[in-house]
Design a protein around this motif. Structure first.
Motif, mmCIF file in Angstrom:
data_model
loop_
_atom_site.group_PDB
_atom_site.id
_atom_site.type_symbol
_atom_site.label_atom_id
_atom_site.label_comp_id
_atom_site.label_asym_id
_atom_site.label_seq_id
_atom_site.Cartn_x
_atom_site.Cartn_y
_atom_site.Cartn_z
ATOM 1 N N VAL A 191 11.525 3.613 -7.596
ATOM 2 C CA VAL A 191 11.750 3.009 -6.275
ATOM 3 C C VAL A 191 10.433 2.430 -5.744
ATOM 4 O O VAL A 191 10.396 1.309 -5.215
ATOM 5 N N GLY A 192 9.336 3.175 -5.908
ATOM 6 C CA GLY A 192 8.027 2.665 -5.489
ATOM 7 C C GLY A 192 7.674 1.378 -6.206
ATOM 8 O O GLY A 192 7.179 0.429 -5.593
ATOM 9 N N MET A 193 7.953 1.317 -7.510
ATOM 10 C CA MET A 193 7.678 0.097 -8.279
ATOM 11 C C MET A 193 8.545 -1.071 -7.797
ATOM 12 O O MET A 193 8.063 -2.194 -7.665
ATOM 13 N N VAL A 243 0.842 -1.200 0.000
ATOM 14 C CA VAL A 243 0.000 0.000 0.000
ATOM 15 C C VAL A 243 0.877 1.250 0.000
ATOM 16 O O VAL A 243 0.592 2.222 -0.722
ATOM 17 N N SER A 244 1.955 1.234 0.768
ATOM 18 C CA SER A 244 2.878 2.378 0.789
ATOM 19 C C SER A 244 3.527 2.593 -0.573
ATOM 20 O O SER A 244 3.705 3.736 -1.007
ATOM 21 N N VAL A 292 2.181 9.692 -5.523
ATOM 22 C CA VAL A 292 2.765 10.999 -5.198
ATOM 23 C C VAL A 292 3.793 11.396 -6.255
ATOM 24 O O VAL A 292 3.882 12.562 -6.647
ATOM 25 N N GLY A 293 4.553 10.441 -6.749
ATOM 26 C CA GLY A 293 5.533 10.738 -7.789
ATOM 27 C C GLY A 293 4.914 10.969 -9.154
ATOM 28 O O GLY A 293 5.380 11.799 -9.932
ATOM 29 N N LEU A 294 3.841 10.244 -9.467
ATOM 30 C CA LEU A 294 3.225 10.362 -10.788
ATOM 31 C C LEU A 294 2.372 11.617 -10.944
ATOM 32 O O LEU A 294 2.246 12.145 -12.054
ATOM 33 N N MET A 305 13.657 13.971 -13.354
ATOM 34 C CA MET A 305 14.539 12.844 -13.012
ATOM 35 C C MET A 305 14.308 12.378 -11.576
ATOM 36 O O MET A 305 14.269 11.170 -11.311
ATOM 37 N N LEU A 306 14.174 13.316 -10.654
ATOM 38 C CA LEU A 306 13.932 12.941 -9.256
ATOM 39 C C LEU A 306 12.606 12.198 -9.099
ATOM 40 O O LEU A 306 12.534 11.182 -8.402
ATOM 41 N N LEU A 307 11.570 12.698 -9.748
ATOM 42 C CA LEU A 307 10.252 12.066 -9.608
ATOM 43 C C LEU A 307 10.190 10.711 -10.306
ATOM 44 O O LEU A 307 9.547 9.787 -9.786
ATOM 45 N N THR A 308 10.847 10.579 -11.451
ATOM 46 C CA THR A 308 10.855 9.258 -12.088
ATOM 47 C C THR A 308 11.644 8.263 -11.244
ATOM 48 O O THR A 308 11.303 7.077 -11.199
#
Length: 130
Positions: free
Chosen positions: A43-45, A12-13, A20-22, A35-38
């Motif tokens: 990392v989330g993936m 879930v996290s 939040v990144g997308l 670059m930071l958000l991708t």
């Protein structure tokens, strides 16, 4: 992380981190924030993938190879079909098609995951520990 905090909470996290990144990636950004958000989304993936395998190991310990293979197959199909979907949707959604599509799929996947975990809790289902 899944061993320490539990695979459900980590999954879930990871959905939340990806969302939040997308969200800001659905519009055009300068290179550094992009670059930071991708990286955050990646990392989330990755964390989500690892927690998925922990869930598989807890719920289907005797069939880890079969279920793990199925999870890998579905991931491979996503890697094949998602670029085709991005291409088909680009005329309608524009340059940020990939991020808009990933955001929608992440929301859908997160809702399905949480709904199933709630259903399993209501039914009192527990993973097999044998």
């Amino acid at each position: 992380m899944s061993d320490r905090f539990g695979p459900r909470a980590v999954t879930v996290s990871s959905f939340a981190i990806m969302l939040v990144g997308l969200l800001p990636l659905m519009r055009e950004l300068p290179v550094t924030p992009f670059m930071l958000l991708t990286t955050v989304v990646g990392v989330g993936m990755g964390v989500g993938k690892a927690s998925t395998y922990t869930l598989v190991a807890r719920w289907n310990p005797g069939q880890m190879g079969v279920v793990g293979g199925l999870v890998g197959l579905l991931g491979g199909l996503g890697g094949f079909f998602l670029p085709l979907l991005f291409t088909a949707l680009k005329p309608a959604l524009g340059a940020q098609t990939a991020f808009i599509t990933l955001f929608a799929l992440t929301v859908l996947s997160g809702v399905v995951f949480v709904a199933n975990m709630v259903r399993l809790n209501v039914l009192g289902s527990q993973p097999r520990l044998t």
